[in-house]
Design a protein around this motif. Sequence first.
Motif, PDB file in Angstrom:
ATOM      1  N   ASP A   1      -0.469 -11.435   9.056  1.00 46.41           N
ATOM      2  CA  ASP A   1       0.391 -12.497   9.565  1.00 46.41           C
ATOM      3  C   ASP A   1       1.322 -11.921  10.635  1.00 46.41           C
ATOM      4  OD1 ASP A   1       2.249 -11.027   8.166  1.00 46.41           O
ATOM      5  OD2 ASP A   1       2.247 -12.359   6.430  1.00 46.41           O
ATOM      6  N   SER A   2       2.425 -12.606  10.917  1.00 48.51           N
ATOM      7  CA  SER A   2       3.300 -12.227  12.026  1.00 48.51           C
ATOM      8  C   SER A   2       4.289 -11.115  11.681  1.00 48.51           C
ATOM      9  CB  SER A   2       4.090 -13.465  12.486  1.00 48.51           C
ATOM     10  OG  SER A   2       4.865 -13.982  11.416  1.00 48.51           O
ATOM     11  N   HIS A   3       4.171 -10.510  10.529  1.00 51.14           N
ATOM     12  CA  HIS A   3       5.122  -9.468  10.152  1.00 51.14           C
ATOM     13  C   HIS A   3       4.927  -8.191  10.968  1.00 51.14           C
ATOM     14  CE1 HIS A   3       5.426 -12.095   6.568  1.00 51.14           C
ATOM     15  NE2 HIS A   3       6.674 -11.660   6.549  1.00 51.14           N
ATOM     16  N   GLY A   4       3.788  -8.037  11.610  1.00 55.97           N
ATOM     17  CA  GLY A   4       3.571  -6.895  12.486  1.00 55.97           C
ATOM     18  C   GLY A   4       3.109  -5.631  11.791  1.00 55.97           C
ATOM     19  N   VAL A   5       2.875  -5.664  10.486  1.00 51.30           N
ATOM     20  CA  VAL A   5       2.420  -4.485   9.769  1.00 51.30           C
ATOM     21  C   VAL A   5       0.895  -4.447   9.772  1.00 51.30           C
ATOM     22  CG1 VAL A   5       4.465  -4.376   8.334  1.00 51.30           C
ATOM     23  CG2 VAL A   5       2.485  -5.676   7.548  1.00 51.30           C
ATOM     24  N   ALA A   6       0.352  -3.234   9.610  1.00 53.71           N
ATOM     25  CA  ALA A   6      -1.094  -3.077   9.722  1.00 53.71           C
ATOM     26  C   ALA A   6      -1.799  -3.071   8.377  1.00 53.71           C
ATOM     27  CB  ALA A   6      -1.402  -1.767  10.459  1.00 53.71           C
ATOM     28  N   VAL A   7      -1.054  -2.916   7.288  1.00 51.89           N
ATOM     29  CA  VAL A   7      -1.682  -2.831   5.978  1.00 51.89           C
ATOM     30  C   VAL A   7      -0.707  -3.331   4.922  1.00 51.89           C
ATOM     31  CG1 VAL A   7      -0.885  -0.462   5.565  1.00 51.89           C
ATOM     32  CG2 VAL A   7      -2.939  -1.283   4.404  1.00 51.89           C
ATOM     33  N   VAL A   8      -1.248  -3.959   3.887  1.00 48.08           N
ATOM     34  CA  VAL A   8      -0.438  -4.406   2.756  1.00 48.08           C
ATOM     35  C   VAL A   8      -0.608  -3.396   1.629  1.00 48.08           C
ATOM     36  CG1 VAL A   8      -0.080  -6.218   1.037  1.00 48.08           C
ATOM     37  CG2 VAL A   8      -0.683  -6.824   3.378  1.00 48.08           C
ATOM     38  N   PRO A   9       0.456  -2.707   1.195  1.00 48.10           N
ATOM     39  CA  PRO A   9       0.340  -1.696   0.141  1.00 48.10           C
ATOM     40  C   PRO A   9      -0.189  -2.288  -1.160  1.00 48.10           C
ATOM     41  CG  PRO A   9       2.471  -1.553   1.234  1.00 48.10           C
ATOM     42  CD  PRO A   9       1.837  -2.829   1.694  1.00 48.10           C
ATOM     43  N   ARG A  10      -0.991  -1.495  -1.871  1.00 49.51           N
ATOM     44  CA  ARG A  10      -1.524  -1.905  -3.167  1.00 49.51           C
ATOM     45  C   ARG A  10      -1.788  -0.664  -3.996  1.00 49.51           C
ATOM     46  NH1 ARG A  10      -7.314  -1.542  -3.049  1.00 49.51           N
ATOM     47  NH2 ARG A  10      -8.077  -0.976  -0.961  1.00 49.51           N
ATOM     48  N   TRP A  11      -1.871  -0.852  -5.320  1.00 48.40           N
ATOM     49  CA  TRP A  11      -2.202   0.264  -6.199  1.00 48.40           C
ATOM     50  C   TRP A  11      -3.676   0.588  -6.084  1.00 48.40           C
ATOM     51  CZ3 TRP A  11       1.965   2.615  -7.253  1.00 48.40           C
ATOM     52  CH2 TRP A  11       3.130   1.964  -7.649  1.00 48.40           C
ATOM     53  N   ALA A  12      -4.011   1.840  -6.247  1.00 49.48           N
ATOM     54  CA  ALA A  12      -5.408   2.263  -6.152  1.00 49.48           C
ATOM     55  C   ALA A  12      -6.236   1.755  -7.327  1.00 49.48           C
ATOM     56  CB  ALA A  12      -5.482   3.790  -6.079  1.00 49.48           C
ATOM     57  N   GLY A  13      -5.611   1.617  -8.496  1.00 53.22           N
ATOM     58  CA  GLY A  13      -6.353   1.194  -9.679  1.00 53.22           C
ATOM     59  C   GLY A  13      -6.707   2.381 -10.561  1.00 53.22           C
ATOM     60  N   PRO A  14      -6.916   2.167 -11.856  1.00 53.24           N
ATOM     61  CA  PRO A  14      -7.169   3.270 -12.806  1.00 53.24           C
ATOM     62  C   PRO A  14      -8.363   4.141 -12.435  1.00 53.24           C
ATOM     63  CG  PRO A  14      -6.703   1.218 -13.970  1.00 53.24           C
ATOM     64  CD  PRO A  14      -6.859   0.854 -12.525  1.00 53.24           C
ATOM     65  N   ARG A  15      -9.485   3.516 -12.090  1.00 54.77           N
ATOM     66  CA  ARG A  15     -10.688   4.299 -11.788  1.00 54.77           C
ATOM     67  C   ARG A  15     -10.475   5.175 -10.562  1.00 54.77           C
ATOM     68  NH1 ARG A  15     -16.357   1.227 -11.476  1.00 54.77           N
ATOM     69  NH2 ARG A  15     -15.761   0.967 -13.674  1.00 54.77           N
ATOM     70  N   ALA A  16      -9.880   4.604  -9.508  1.00 56.85           N
ATOM     71  CA  ALA A  16      -9.645   5.371  -8.286  1.00 56.85           C
ATOM     72  C   ALA A  16      -8.673   6.517  -8.539  1.00 56.85           C
ATOM     73  CB  ALA A  16      -9.106   4.455  -7.183  1.00 56.85           C
TER      74      ALA A  16
END
Length: 233
Positions: A101-116
Amino acid sequence: MDYLRWLFDAQIPVAGTSLLLREVLGNLFGLASALGGMRRRVWAWPVGVVGNLLLLTVFLGNVVGASAPATLWGQAGRQVMFIAVAVFGWIRWRQGKRDADSHGVAVVPRWAGPRARIVLVVTLFLGTGLLTPLFSVLGSYPPVWADAWTFVGSLLATYGMAKGWTEFWLIWVAVDVVGVPLLFSAGYYASAVMYLFYGFFTLTGFFVWWRAQRREAEGGALRAAPSTTAGAH
């Protein structure tokens, strides 16, 4: 050519010793890249590549005919790895910015998950064990396992950053804990001081991404609420 030769040989006198100008500049570019990464800006990747190229010439030491304290194959190799992974991250973040969206950021942070997470931890220890003998044969500065640890950890952290996993900051902390003593003992004082600073910086980055992740989750819930209510009617 004269300018390149000056850049290659230039040193900065500090407290009775000297620092390679290339080492200082390379770490400054690295710091700028880390700041861009914390703010989730695409320009963090190309800026980091410039620093990687400078530091590659530093850690190759006498292999390239430079006046350097020691040759660190893991540190040198990870600069090449950084450049390769940066291409992946650059493309991924550019695509993410176009889709965002218009926030100008390139990525939305997220957890990798247990397996990763399990894969990351296993890869860190297994990769260190496998690369230590190779770096020993190549003549890397001891303790060689520390050089291998920083190489594998840096690979995983950079990959995690490209994927947008918040945990990648914690991998950098693990790299810094081992990398700082190694660089001090090898005589790369500018890089060691920068790594020490990175240790605190990466903890800050973790909490910045964690808060951003929570804000995005809360914002998504609020955006979904009206449509849910409308569906109920």
